[in-house]
Design a protein around this motif. Structure first.
Motif, PDB file in Angstrom:
ATOM      1  N   ALA A 103       0.838  -1.195   0.000  1.00  0.00           N
ATOM      2  CA  ALA A 103       0.000   0.000   0.000  1.00  0.00           C
ATOM      3  C   ALA A 103       0.877   1.251   0.000  1.00  0.00           C
ATOM      4  N   PRO A 104       0.341   2.392  -0.480  1.00  0.00           N
ATOM      5  CA  PRO A 104       1.069   3.653  -0.382  1.00  0.00           C
ATOM      6  C   PRO A 104       1.369   3.991   1.083  1.00  0.00           C
ATOM      7  N   VAL A 105       2.462   4.678   1.295  1.00  0.00           N
ATOM      8  CA  VAL A 105       2.953   4.908   2.656  1.00  0.00           C
ATOM      9  C   VAL A 105       1.927   5.639   3.520  1.00  0.00           C
ATOM     10  N   VAL A 106       1.515   6.842   3.097  1.00  0.00           N
ATOM     11  CA  VAL A 106       0.659   7.665   3.950  1.00  0.00           C
ATOM     12  C   VAL A 106      -0.735   7.061   4.067  1.00  0.00           C
ATOM     13  N   PHE A 107      -1.281   6.577   2.967  1.00  0.00           N
ATOM     14  CA  PHE A 107      -2.605   5.959   3.038  1.00  0.00           C
ATOM     15  C   PHE A 107      -2.582   4.746   3.965  1.00  0.00           C
ATOM     16  N   GLY A 108      -1.514   3.963   3.879  1.00  0.00           N
ATOM     17  CA  GLY A 108      -1.391   2.815   4.759  1.00  0.00           C
ATOM     18  C   GLY A 108      -1.357   3.211   6.223  1.00  0.00           C
ATOM     19  N   GLN A 109      -0.657   4.288   6.522  1.00  0.00           N
ATOM     20  CA  GLN A 109      -0.585   4.756   7.911  1.00  0.00           C
ATOM     21  C   GLN A 109      -1.940   5.258   8.390  1.00  0.00           C
ATOM     22  N   PRO A 114      -4.858   1.558  11.284  1.00  0.00           N
ATOM     23  CA  PRO A 114      -5.839   1.578  12.379  1.00  0.00           C
ATOM     24  C   PRO A 114      -6.808   0.394  12.390  1.00  0.00           C
ATOM     25  N   TRP A 115      -6.904  -0.345  11.277  1.00  0.00           N
ATOM     26  CA  TRP A 115      -7.852  -1.454  11.194  1.00  0.00           C
ATOM     27  C   TRP A 115      -7.187  -2.818  11.345  1.00  0.00           C
ATOM     28  N   ALA A 121      -8.248  -9.778  14.672  1.00  0.00           N
ATOM     29  CA  ALA A 121      -9.210 -10.385  15.591  1.00  0.00           C
ATOM     30  C   ALA A 121     -10.266 -11.184  14.833  1.00  0.00           C
ATOM     31  N   ARG A 122     -10.660 -10.712  13.667  1.00  0.00           N
ATOM     32  CA  ARG A 122     -11.679 -11.412  12.889  1.00  0.00           C
ATOM     33  C   ARG A 122     -11.124 -12.672  12.249  1.00  0.00           C
ATOM     34  N   PHE A 302     -14.392   0.922   5.259  1.00  0.00           N
ATOM     35  CA  PHE A 302     -14.333   2.229   4.601  1.00  0.00           C
ATOM     36  C   PHE A 302     -15.741   2.791   4.393  1.00  0.00           C
ATOM     37  N   GLY A 303     -16.686   1.932   4.041  1.00  0.00           N
ATOM     38  CA  GLY A 303     -18.052   2.386   3.815  1.00  0.00           C
ATOM     39  C   GLY A 303     -18.225   3.050   2.464  1.00  0.00           C
TER      40      GLY A 303
END
Length: 310
Positions: A103-109, A114-115, A121-122, A302-303
């Protein structure tokens, strides 16, 4: 229609196999049947459909025009049945094993990290390897199962599922606008400090258009250029100038008032082509259960529209 009702799946499979092998003998050997039995099944198929499907000679068989048409539909039907069988087998299966995600660096962060705890857990049997880079990645050469990519999608060798649209805003801090004024048209930006992203392809161009009009591009400059989006966003928050960035990057700053959207009567972008946030995987008939599970998870989290747009 009556003829079609008399067709069974095994007959279709044998028929397609005969076309693929070009004779009855090889199909009979593979299916542990006699050549006469295979021939009889094909003859019964022709009788049910009331049409000749094959030209027969002593060395090989070839399809008639009707045979070609049946083969085309038969392959589709058999492929769908195979997928259905696989779905039923996987229905109670839990995704597991190693999944390599890029994934791209900033988008991944901002929107993957966060997910990750919830994804883990799932699906506790899933081992996640997340590599973050803005460089070009060939998923086949680099053994990547899933790519998250943002921009204009052009690679037809990959399957894609859209996770969201990339929407841009022109923004500045309240302090900057109080000191230097608020632009009314894109031409006003020539008199402002524009903080522009500069990557491997050079400085980013900013595109603006009014509703139902063509895009126009501007080459702008200001107090800072950088190849790091977060640096430029922070500079805008610190009143150094204006930025054009996607809502997934500056949505929080717009919501809490650190940045203010400017020129809202205009659409703004970094390309005249639509841009998406997409999950990509190698072009195959069907992604693996672990890839499907991760994509479905991201779509859920994301929704629609994506939560950073709300």
């Amino acid at each position: 229609m009556k003829g079609f009702n008399q067709i069974n799946i095994q007959a279709l499979r044998l028929y397609v196999a005969v076309l693929d092998q070009g004779n009855f003998s090889e199909v009979a050997r593979r299916e542990a049947m006699s050549p006469s039995t295979v021939s009889r099944v094909i003859s019964q198929l022709e009788q049910a459909l009331q049409t000749q499907l094959l030209y027969r000679n002593t060395r090989a068989v070839s399809p008639t025009e009707s045979g070609k048409l049946l083969a085309e539909h038969a392959r589709q039907v058999l492929a769908q049945l195979d997928l259905a069988a696989l779905d039923l087998q996987e229905q109670d299966s839990e995704p597991g094993g190693l999944i390599r995600i890029n994934a791209p660096v900033v988008f991944g962060q901002r929107h993957l990290a966060p997910w990750l705890h919830e994804l883990n857990a799932r699906y506790p049997r899933l081992n996640i390897e997340l590599m973050q880079t803005d460089d070009f990645i060939d998923p086949l050469q680099d053994s990547v199962d899933l790519l998250i990519r943002i921009g204009v999608m052009t690679d037809s060798t990959l399957q894609a599922r859209t996770l969201g649209q990339q929407n841009f805003r022109l923004a500045a801090s309240p302090d900057y606008l109080a000191r230097f004024g608020t632009p009314v048209t894109p031409d006003d930006l020539l008199n402002h400090s524009c903080l522009v992203f500069k990557g491997f392809a050079g400085s980013q161009r900013w595109y603006f258009r009014e509703k139902d009009r063509d895009w126009r591009s501007w080459n702008l400059r200001g107090a800072l250029t950088s190849n790091n989006a977060e640096t430029l966003a922070q500079a805008a928050i610190d009143a150094m100038g204006l930025v054009v960035f996607p809502t997934w990057l500056i949505g929080d700053a717009l919501r809490d008032g650190r940045l203010v959207s400017v020129l809202e009567d205009y659409q703004v972008s970094t390309s005249p082509e639509p841009q998406t946030i997409s999950a990509l995987y190698p072009n195959s008939r069907r992604p693996s259960i672990k890839v499907r599970a991760v994509i479905d998870f991201l779509v859920e989290k994301f929704g629609s529209p994506a939560y950073w747009e709300r």
